[in-house]
Design a protein around this motif. Structure first.
Motif, mmCIF file in Angstrom:
data_model
loop_
_atom_site.group_PDB
_atom_site.id
_atom_site.type_symbol
_atom_site.label_atom_id
_atom_site.label_comp_id
_atom_site.label_asym_id
_atom_site.label_seq_id
_atom_site.Cartn_x
_atom_site.Cartn_y
_atom_site.Cartn_z
ATOM 1 N N GLU A 128 60.423 -15.120 -33.492
ATOM 2 C CA GLU A 128 60.069 -16.414 -34.061
ATOM 3 C C GLU A 128 60.882 -17.530 -33.390
ATOM 4 O OE1 GLU A 128 57.548 -16.705 -36.345
ATOM 5 O OE2 GLU A 128 57.316 -14.580 -35.873
ATOM 6 N N MET A 129 60.235 -18.660 -33.163
ATOM 7 C CA MET A 129 60.852 -19.744 -32.402
ATOM 8 C C MET A 129 62.127 -20.261 -33.053
ATOM 9 S SD MET A 129 59.294 -20.089 -29.595
ATOM 10 C CE MET A 129 60.157 -21.590 -29.101
ATOM 11 N N GLN A 130 62.202 -20.221 -34.388
ATOM 12 C CA GLN A 130 63.384 -20.751 -35.068
ATOM 13 C C GLN A 130 64.582 -19.816 -34.982
ATOM 14 O OE1 GLN A 130 60.531 -19.740 -36.436
ATOM 15 N NE2 GLN A 130 60.717 -19.263 -38.624
ATOM 16 N N CYS A 131 64.377 -18.574 -34.501
ATOM 17 C CA CYS A 131 65.489 -17.645 -34.366
ATOM 18 C C CYS A 131 66.293 -17.994 -33.116
ATOM 19 C CB CYS A 131 64.984 -16.210 -34.280
ATOM 20 S SG CYS A 131 66.310 -15.000 -34.024
ATOM 21 N N PRO A 132 67.602 -18.243 -33.242
ATOM 22 C CA PRO A 132 68.393 -18.641 -32.077
ATOM 23 C C PRO A 132 68.519 -17.543 -31.028
ATOM 24 C CG PRO A 132 69.824 -18.212 -33.965
ATOM 25 C CD PRO A 132 68.410 -18.179 -34.471
ATOM 26 N N ARG A 133 68.235 -16.289 -31.409
ATOM 27 C CA ARG A 133 68.343 -15.181 -30.463
ATOM 28 C C ARG A 133 66.989 -14.755 -29.913
ATOM 29 N NH1 ARG A 133 71.663 -14.778 -34.758
ATOM 30 N NH2 ARG A 133 69.879 -14.023 -35.954
ATOM 31 N N CYS A 134 65.969 -14.738 -30.767
ATOM 32 C CA CYS A 134 64.661 -14.198 -30.383
ATOM 33 C C CYS A 134 63.668 -15.262 -29.943
ATOM 34 C CB CYS A 134 64.045 -13.433 -31.555
ATOM 35 S SG CYS A 134 65.029 -12.040 -32.133
ATOM 36 N N GLY A 135 63.914 -16.514 -30.306
ATOM 37 C CA GLY A 135 62.947 -17.581 -30.063
ATOM 38 C C GLY A 135 62.526 -17.673 -28.612
ATOM 39 N N GLY A 136 61.212 -17.639 -28.368
ATOM 40 C CA GLY A 136 60.667 -17.786 -27.027
ATOM 41 C C GLY A 136 60.583 -16.503 -26.232
ATOM 42 N N ARG A 137 61.138 -15.421 -26.747
ATOM 43 C CA ARG A 137 61.089 -14.154 -26.018
ATOM 44 C C ARG A 137 59.734 -13.467 -26.205
ATOM 45 N NH1 ARG A 137 66.145 -12.029 -24.305
ATOM 46 N NH2 ARG A 137 67.921 -13.298 -24.983
ATOM 47 N N ASP A 138 59.400 -12.604 -25.277
ATOM 48 C CA ASP A 138 58.149 -11.855 -25.317
ATOM 49 C C ASP A 138 58.170 -10.902 -26.508
ATOM 50 O OD1 ASP A 138 56.399 -9.477 -24.743
ATOM 51 O OD2 ASP A 138 55.876 -10.683 -22.998
ATOM 52 N N LYS A 139 57.190 -11.032 -27.401
ATOM 53 C CA LYS A 139 57.171 -10.222 -28.621
ATOM 54 C C LYS A 139 56.981 -8.735 -28.313
ATOM 55 C CE LYS A 139 55.226 -14.087 -31.302
ATOM 56 N NZ LYS A 139 56.310 -14.348 -32.249
ATOM 57 N N ALA A 140 56.178 -8.436 -27.310
ATOM 58 C CA ALA A 140 55.975 -7.031 -26.938
ATOM 59 C C ALA A 140 57.269 -6.421 -26.415
ATOM 60 C CB ALA A 140 54.875 -6.918 -25.889
ATOM 61 N N GLU A 141 57.998 -7.170 -25.620
ATOM 62 C CA GLU A 141 59.267 -6.663 -25.103
ATOM 63 C C GLU A 141 60.291 -6.487 -26.219
ATOM 64 O OE1 GLU A 141 60.722 -8.962 -21.867
ATOM 65 O OE2 GLU A 141 59.097 -8.384 -20.510
ATOM 66 N N LEU A 142 60.324 -7.425 -27.155
ATOM 67 C CA LEU A 142 61.233 -7.286 -28.289
ATOM 68 C C LEU A 142 60.921 -6.028 -29.084
ATOM 69 C CD1 LEU A 142 61.435 -10.966 -29.613
ATOM 70 C CD2 LEU A 142 63.373 -9.597 -28.792
ATOM 71 N N PHE A 143 59.640 -5.810 -29.358
ATOM 72 C CA PHE A 143 59.239 -4.630 -30.128
ATOM 73 C C PHE A 143 59.576 -3.356 -29.357
ATOM 74 C CE2 PHE A 143 56.424 -1.391 -31.799
ATOM 75 C CZ PHE A 143 56.451 -1.619 -33.170
ATOM 76 N N ALA A 144 59.213 -3.312 -28.079
ATOM 77 C CA ALA A 144 59.466 -2.122 -27.269
ATOM 78 C C ALA A 144 60.961 -1.850 -27.132
ATOM 79 C CB ALA A 144 58.826 -2.279 -25.892
ATOM 80 N N ASN A 145 61.751 -2.913 -26.976
ATOM 81 C CA ASN A 145 63.196 -2.732 -26.862
ATOM 82 C C ASN A 145 63.790 -2.122 -28.127
ATOM 83 O OD1 ASN A 145 63.318 -3.732 -24.262
ATOM 84 N ND2 ASN A 145 63.850 -5.815 -24.889
ATOM 85 N N GLU A 146 63.254 -2.531 -29.289
ATOM 86 C CA GLU A 146 63.748 -1.968 -30.544
ATOM 87 C C GLU A 146 63.376 -0.483 -30.647
ATOM 88 O OE1 GLU A 146 65.776 -2.291 -34.315
ATOM 89 O OE2 GLU A 146 65.823 -3.330 -32.389
ATOM 90 N N VAL A 147 62.148 -0.143 -30.250
ATOM 91 C CA VAL A 147 61.745 1.264 -30.248
ATOM 92 C C VAL A 147 62.657 2.070 -29.325
ATOM 93 C CG1 VAL A 147 59.899 2.881 -29.635
ATOM 94 C CG2 VAL A 147 59.338 0.753 -30.818
ATOM 95 N N ARG A 148 62.908 1.549 -28.122
ATOM 96 C CA ARG A 148 63.765 2.261 -27.163
ATOM 97 C C ARG A 148 65.183 2.431 -27.700
ATOM 98 N NH1 ARG A 148 60.922 -0.641 -22.969
ATOM 99 N NH2 ARG A 148 62.466 -2.315 -23.110
ATOM 100 N N LEU A 149 65.712 1.393 -28.323
ATOM 101 C CA LEU A 149 67.076 1.452 -28.847
ATOM 102 C C LEU A 149 67.201 2.519 -29.928
ATOM 103 C CD1 LEU A 149 69.828 -0.011 -28.535
ATOM 104 C CD2 LEU A 149 69.142 -1.471 -30.449
ATOM 105 N N ILE A 150 66.240 2.544 -30.856
ATOM 106 C CA ILE A 150 66.254 3.550 -31.926
ATOM 107 C C ILE A 150 66.076 4.942 -31.333
ATOM 108 C CG2 ILE A 150 65.099 4.351 -34.024
ATOM 109 C CD1 ILE A 150 64.180 1.361 -34.383
ATOM 110 N N ASN A 151 65.149 5.068 -30.394
ATOM 111 C CA ASN A 151 64.888 6.359 -29.765
ATOM 112 C C ASN A 151 66.117 6.877 -29.029
ATOM 113 O OD1 ASN A 151 62.777 8.405 -29.120
ATOM 114 N ND2 ASN A 151 63.200 7.777 -27.011
ATOM 115 N N ASP A 152 66.779 6.008 -28.296
ATOM 116 C CA ASP A 152 67.981 6.405 -27.562
ATOM 117 C C ASP A 152 69.085 6.862 -28.516
ATOM 118 O OD1 ASP A 152 66.746 5.818 -25.182
ATOM 119 O OD2 ASP A 152 67.774 3.908 -24.864
ATOM 120 N N HIS A 153 69.202 6.161 -29.645
ATOM 121 C CA HIS A 153 70.220 6.551 -30.623
ATOM 122 C C HIS A 153 69.920 7.936 -31.194
ATOM 123 C CE1 HIS A 153 73.308 6.057 -33.691
ATOM 124 N NE2 HIS A 153 72.435 6.588 -34.535
ATOM 125 N N LEU A 154 68.666 8.187 -31.553
ATOM 126 C CA LEU A 154 68.293 9.473 -32.123
ATOM 127 C C LEU A 154 68.492 10.607 -31.117
ATOM 128 C CD1 LEU A 154 65.043 8.417 -33.993
ATOM 129 C CD2 LEU A 154 67.178 9.138 -35.068
#
Length: 366
Positions: free
Chosen positions: A194-220
C-alpha cells in the motif's frame, strides 16, 4: 485374507495387480484431506471420536487444523487467545492422527487475515506497529463494501520485527504438532504494497507476495518442513473471470512464477469446478483441490482431479496431488451439523458436512 489375495494376484496376473494399484486411492489421490478450525479444549475428545469414526474410515490421510492463536504459546503468551488449546490437548490430537497414519498440519494465517469484521486479530491487537494499513481504522459495525475496501488487514511483510515474532509462533506450533508441514494461509490478501506504507509503498505487489512466500519457505526448510498455502492470490482474477475473492485483482498473481516449486498449493473454488489445477500443475506446483459446501461441485472437482491424474503425462501426473474438504464453521458447529444431518439454507443440501460425505463417497468408490 488380504495377504492371500495379494499373493494370488501376483502369481496369476501381475498386470491385473498393476492395474489395481494404478486405480487405488493412494495412486489417484495421494492427498485425501480435511481442513477445519482447531477444536476448543472442551471439544477435543468429541473431535477425536470424529477422527476415529469418520475421517479414518474414509481413508483421510491429511488433517489441517487452523490454529492461529488458539494455542497456549510459551514463546509469546501475550498472543494466546482465551480458552486456547494446551500442549496436552494437542498431544491427544497428535496421538489420534498418528494411530491412523494421518498427517497433522497446523495452520497460522500469515500476511493476510490479520483482522475479521470489526476486530483486529491477536497479532495486530498486541503489535499494532505491524499493521500494513494503520490509517484504516476498524469500524464499529463492519459492512461490505466499504470506503476503505477493508475485508481483512495484513501485516507489513517488510517490517523489521514481524518475522521474529511470527516465526517463533510457527516453530512452536510445528514442534507441538510434531509437524513435517505447515500451512501459512496467505489467502485473500487485499492489502499489500500500500502506498501509505513507508516500507512497501510503490513496490511490486507480486514481488512482495513472492518474497514473503520464499522467506517462510526458507525458514521452514531449516527444519525440513514443507510449506502449504491457499492458491487464490496466484490466479489472475480478471483474465480468468474468476473474480477478486477466489483470484487476484491486485497483480499478486504474477508471483506464481516467482515462488519455490516445492510449495504446495491448496486451490479453493466453492461455486464452480474451475479447472485451475491444470494451471498450477503446468507451473510445476503440487496442487490440491479444495471444495467447501456445494456437494455437486465437490463431486465434479473430485472426478476432475482423478481424471487429470489418470490422463496426464508421467511428467505432469505427480503435480495433481489430491483433494481436501474445507470447513469454515467452528468445529462444534460442524460436528452438530454432521451428526444431526442438518440441512442447509432453504432446506438445501449445500452444507460442508454433506459436501464432505459426497466427496468421500466418490473417493471411497475408487
Amino acid at each position: 485374507m488380504k495377504q492371500f489375495l495379494f499373493l494370488f494376484l501376483l502369481a496369476c496376473s501381475p498386470s491385473l495387480l498393476l492395474r489395481a494399484q494404478q486405480t487405488s486411492p493412494d495412486s489417484l489421490l495421494p492427498v485425501r484431506g480435511f481442513c477445519i478450525a482447531a477444536p476448543k479444549p472442551g471439544d477435543v475428545d468429541r473431535f477425536i471420536k470424529f477422527i476415529d469414526e469418520e475421517l479414518a474410515t474414509r481413508k483421510v490421510n491429511t488433517l489441517i487444523l487452523r490454529v492461529d492463536y488458539d494455542y497456549r504459546y510459551k514463546s509469546h503468551p501475550e498472543l494466546a487467545d482465551t480458552n486456547a488449546l494446551s500442549k496436552q490437548d494437542v498431544e491427544k490430537l497428535v496421538a489420534a492422527c498418528r494411530k491412523h497414519n494421518m498427517d497433522l498440519i497446523p495452520q497460522v494465517n500469515l500476511l493476510g487475515h490479520q483482522s475479521w469484521a470489526n476486530k483486529p486479530g491477536k497479532l495486530l491487537a498486541v503489535y499494532p506497529q505491524f499493521d500494513e494499513t494503520p490509517d484504516v481504522k476498524m469500524p464499529d459495525k463492519y459492512e461490505w463494501p466499504n470506503a476503505d475496501n477493508l475485508y481483512c488487514k495484513s501485516y507489513c511483510p517488510l517490517h523489521p520485527d514481524v518475522h521474529k515474532i511470527v516465526f517463533d509462533i510457527v516453530d512452536e506450533i510445528c514442534d507441538a504438532f510434531h509437524a513435517t508441514s505447515f500451512h501459512a494461509g496467505m489467502d485473500e490478501v487485499f492489502y499489500i504494497g500500500e502506498m501509505q506504507c513507508p516500507r512497501c509503498g510503490g513496490r511490486d505487489k507480486a514481488e512482495l507476495f513472492a518474497n514473503e512466500v520464499r522467506l517462510i519457505n526458507d525458514h521452514l526448510k531449516q527444519k525440513n518442513r514443507r510449506l502449504w498455502i491457499w492458491g487464490d492470490r496466484l490466479i489472475d482474477g480478471k483474465t480468468t473471470g474468476i473474480g477478486e475473492w477466489e483470484a487476484s485483482y491486485n497483480n499478486t498473481y504474477r508471483a506464481v512464477d516467482m515462488i519455490p516449486k516445492d510449495v504446495i498449493v491448496c486451490d479453493w473454488h466453492y461455486e464452480r469446478a474451475d479447472k485451475t489445477p491444470v494451471y498450477f500443475a503446468m507451473k510445476g506446483l503440487h496442487v490440491i483441490t479444495c471444495p467447501w459446501n456445494r456437494p455437486a461441485v465437490a463431486v465434479e472437482q473430485t472426478n476432475d482431479m482423478i481424471s487429470f491424474r489418470k490422463t496426464a503425462t508421467k511428467e505432469m501426473q505427480p503435480y495433481f496431488y489430491g483433494m481436501m474438504q474445507t470447513v469454515w464453521t467452528g468445529t462444534a458447529s460442524f460436528l452438530d451439523g454432521f451428526y444431526n444431518k442438518t440441512p442447509g439454507r432453504n432446506n438445501s443440501d449445500n452444507t460442508d458436512w454433506k459436501c464432505f460425505v459426497d466427496m468421500y463417497n466418490v473417493i471411497g468408490g475408487l
